[in-house]
Design an enzyme around this catalytic site. Structure first.
Site, PDB file in Angstrom:
ATOM      1  N   ASP A   7      71.067  43.119 106.716  1.00 34.01           N
ATOM      2  CA  ASP A   7      71.910  44.282 106.503  1.00 34.01           C
ATOM      3  C   ASP A   7      72.522  44.115 105.104  1.00 34.01           C
ATOM      4  O   ASP A   7      72.503  43.011 104.542  1.00 34.01           O
ATOM      5  CB  ASP A   7      72.988  44.334 107.595  1.00 34.01           C
ATOM      6  CG  ASP A   7      73.996  45.435 107.359  1.00 34.01           C
ATOM      7  OD1 ASP A   7      73.577  46.592 107.193  1.00 34.01           O
ATOM      8  OD2 ASP A   7      75.201  45.134 107.310  1.00 34.01           O
ATOM      9  N   ASP A   9      75.840  46.090 103.586  1.00 35.00           N
ATOM     10  CA  ASP A   9      77.304  46.133 103.549  1.00 35.00           C
ATOM     11  C   ASP A   9      77.905  45.184 104.586  1.00 35.00           C
ATOM     12  O   ASP A   9      77.627  45.294 105.773  1.00 35.00           O
ATOM     13  CB  ASP A   9      77.796  47.551 103.827  1.00 35.00           C
ATOM     14  CG  ASP A   9      77.306  48.545 102.791  1.00 35.00           C
ATOM     15  OD1 ASP A   9      78.046  48.837 101.846  1.00 35.00           O
ATOM     16  OD2 ASP A   9      76.166  49.021 102.935  1.00 35.00           O
ATOM     17  N   ASP A 170      76.306  42.224 110.614  1.00 37.38           N
ATOM     18  CA  ASP A 170      77.736  41.943 110.769  1.00 37.38           C
ATOM     19  C   ASP A 170      78.436  42.825 111.795  1.00 37.38           C
ATOM     20  O   ASP A 170      79.630  42.652 112.026  1.00 37.38           O
ATOM     21  CB  ASP A 170      78.452  42.102 109.418  1.00 37.38           C
ATOM     22  CG  ASP A 170      78.493  43.552 108.938  1.00 37.38           C
ATOM     23  OD1 ASP A 170      79.595  44.066 108.680  1.00 37.38           O
ATOM     24  OD2 ASP A 170      77.434  44.172 108.834  1.00 37.38           O
TER      25      ASP A 170
END
Length: 221
Positions: A7, A9, A170
Site C-alpha cells: 500500500d 499512504d 496499514d
C-alpha cells in the site's frame, strides 16, 4: 515468482500532513478555516479525501449532504496534486528494505486507493517509482480495494505469482483485500493507527522496515 505488494499512504510514506492540508484548503475556501488537525486527524487522512471531507463537514456544517462532498472532492484532489510532496516522507528504511527484497529475487509493486495519477506523481517525486514493477491505483480498474482485483492485477503486472505473494498495508481495507485475495497480510505498526492494527489479526505485524526481510521470509519463503 515470489512477490510483495505495498500500500502507499501510511505504509510506504507518511502522507497525512499533505492530505489534511488539501482538505483544509477546501474548508478555508468555504470560510471555515483549518477544520482538520494534521496530527489528531492523521488516521482519517489515510481513508481518503471523502473521509476527510465527511469528518470536517461534520464539525462545521451538521446538515451537510452528499452534494457538499461531491462538490469539494475535485477541489481537494486539485489542491493535493498541486502540493503533493510538501511534508510527505518515506518511512525510515523503506527504500533499503525494498531494494533488499529485489536483490533477493522478489518482485515488488504498489496497490493503492489513491487515484493512479496522484500515486504515480508522488512516487516519482519521492524518487522511488523505479523500485516498483507495478502500480495499481484506485481508478486503474473499475473496482478498488478491498476488492481483490486490484491486488491481483498488481501481482500480475509485477510478474509475481498470486499464491506466493502477500500485501503490506496499514488499515482494515488492506486486511480485507488480502483476505479476499486469499493471501497473507502484514500490517505496519508505525502508521497512524499504531498497535491498534493488532486487533485486525493480520498474519504478521511490521514494526520497522528493518524487519521486512524476516517477515517476508516467514510469510512466503
Amino acid at each position: 515468482m515470489r512477490c510483495v505488494i505495498f500500500d502507499l499512504d501510511g505504509t510506504l510514506a507518511d502522507t497525512s500532513a499533505d492530505l489534511i492540508a488539501s482538505a483544509n484548503y477546501c474548508f478555508n475556501a468555504l470560510g471555515y478555516g483549518d477544520v482538520l488537525d494534521p496530527i489528531k486527524d492523521a488516521s482519517t487522512a489515510f481513508h481518503g479525501g471523502r473521509a476527510m471531507l465527511n469528518l470536517g463537514f461534520g464539525r462545521v456544517k451538521p446538515d451537510f449532504d452528499q452534494t457538499d462532498i461531491d462538490t469539494q472532492y475535485p477541489v481537494l484532489l486539485q489542491a493535493y496534486g498541486d502540493a503533493i510532496n510538501v511534508h510527505t516522507k518515506l518511512y525510515d528504511g523503506a527504500v533499503e528494505a525494498i531494494e533488499g527484497l529485489k536483490s533477493a529475487g522478489y518482485a515488488v509493486g504498489v496497490c493503492t486507493n489513491k487515484p493512479s495519477g496522484l500515486a504515480e506523481n508522488l512516487l516519482q517525486k519521492l524518487g522511488v517509482r523505479d523500485l516498483f514493477a507495478s502500480m495499481i491505483g484506485a481508478d486503474t480498474l473499475p473496482v478498488r480495494k478491498p476488492d481483490p482485483a486490484p491486488y491481483e492485477a498488481a501481482v500480475e503486472q509485477a510478474g509475481g505469482t498470486l499464491a506466493m505473494s502477500y500485501l503490506v498495508g496499514d488499515t482494515i481495507t488492506d486486511r480485507k483485500t488480502a483476505a479476499a485475495a486469499g493471501v497473507p497480510c502484514a500490517l505496519v505498526t508505525f502508521g497512524p493507527d499504531g498497535e491498534a492494527v493488532r486487533a485486525l489479526k493480520p498474519e504478521a505485524l511490521l514494526s520497522s522496515y528493518a524487519d521486512l526481510a524476516r517477515v517476508t521470509k516467514e510469510l512466503i519463503g
